[in-house]
Write an enzyme that holds these catalytic residues in place. Sequence first.
Site, short mmCIF file in Angstrom:
data_model
loop_
_atom_site.label_atom_id
_atom_site.label_comp_id
_atom_site.label_asym_id
_atom_site.label_seq_id
_atom_site.Cartn_x
_atom_site.Cartn_y
_atom_site.Cartn_z
N LYS A 1 0.80 -1.24 -0.12
CA LYS A 1 0.07 -0.04 0.06
C LYS A 1 0.80 1.23 0.05
O LYS A 1 2.00 1.30 0.66
CB LYS A 1 -0.90 0.00 1.35
CG LYS A 1 -1.59 1.23 1.37
CD LYS A 1 -2.66 0.85 2.61
CE LYS A 1 -3.50 1.85 2.78
NZ LYS A 1 -4.50 1.69 4.12
N SER B 1 -9.28 1.30 3.82
CA SER B 1 -8.52 2.37 2.98
C SER B 1 -7.56 1.28 2.23
O SER B 1 -6.98 1.87 1.25
CB SER B 1 -7.92 3.36 3.69
OG SER B 1 -7.09 2.81 4.74
N SER C 1 -9.31 -0.95 8.10
CA SER C 1 -8.89 -0.74 6.82
C SER C 1 -8.37 -2.07 5.92
O SER C 1 -7.96 -1.83 4.63
CB SER C 1 -7.71 0.51 6.63
OG SER C 1 -8.41 1.86 6.90
#
Length: 467
Positions: A78, A154, A178
């Site tokens: 990420k 997220s 997330s």
Amino acid sequence: MSKLLTASEMVAAYSAGEISPVETTEAALRAIEERDGELDSYCLVDREAALADARASETRWREGNPIGWLDGVPASIKDMFLTRGWPTLRGSTCVEEDQSWDVDSPVTARMRENGLVVLGKTTTPELAWKGVTDSPLTGITRNPWNPALTPGGSSGGSAAAVAAGMGELSVGTDGGGSVRIPASFCGIVGLKPTHGRIPLYPASPFGALSHAGPMARSVYDVALMLDVLALPDHRDPAALPPAESVYREAVRRDVRGLIAAFSPTLGYVNVDPEVAAVVRAAVTALDEAGLRVEETDPGFTDPKEAFDVLWSTGAAQWLNTFPAGSEEKIDAGLRRVWQQGKTYSAADYLAANAERAALGILMGEFHSRYDVLITPTVPIPPFEAGHDVPPGSGLTEWPEWTPFTYPFNMTQQPAISVPAGFTTSGLPVGLQVVGPRHSDDLVLAVAKLLEDVCPWPTDRPAAPGPR
């Protein structure tokens, strides 16, 4: 639909000489070319670096000298983790790309040291602030099972990439759900381990809420990844000492006879009927497999007000360091969080932190009676992409539609989302297993039992439209 290998199956095939890391890396890069224009799960792909790493791994396997349990497995990371040689823009137009990027985060460093082939970086909402994945920098990320829908967030870019076969593994961050939210929405496995189990650097402004977590298509792969990531790093003073056992072995522990509490609503959550039915059926299967399940609630009320204080003050502290003019450029929802965070005093923060600690004590007592807690991961199926909340729901903030996840960031407990089944329209539904702090091995073992009794398809989601 096309069958996908898990990371562990891939490594076994490397060892047997049946396939090579170069072949699997090329396949992952082809999948990115075919699908990522639609899904927007990657914000950076470094094809040449990935192939160079794959060739090096291929040589090690050919010589019988792999450097880790996941050597040569295609993976992603990420865009919240520092990566040497690549920018870390965190979904923001306010982060200057033209600067020195010469440091690896602990997560990135462990992946490189263990021979994983890092294909690139996955999309995140700006500063990973919400439960869906879109940002002013990268646009809207979409769900591989139905691109009209959100993958959650997220860590939605990571979840979409893994689900669509654009890399077997990924690592996300989880400050309020997330990792687990997109794992549920995309039909993969996502673990938020005990706080400090995976070191973080730089320190997250969200403090005690923040975790890093592995994401994969099987529980065993998540355990393998945790073995790679859960090593101390001197840059994180909150990092835990090494685990007493390896997770790749602990995941196979026999958990039949242990006592699980099943809380379908936590006592206060409205759950979509289809989600509720899928989760209840999976819990029944666990009970029939030998896990002793009792339906009960842990006994706390919704801690959202305290979570909001902790979350918004962390965001405000971070954004206050941004360049002048940033307030006009950032995501409108993040701007509201920034403004909200600036209204709280130190006393407000300390009171919220005290509530967080009290919740942790309550859950510690709860786990003296129950080995694990089982809940839905998210009370709703995936909804239309491009919205922070389900359209027409009357909700205004993302934590309102994900009340099963953020309480366990506050308590710092390990929690995992595992696929439990599909809605009638073919959308994935996740089940969450929560354990006492430091019981990552137990959570993985219960998750593995669920995976065994509720097998999940190994095929790549078809596109477009639901399965």
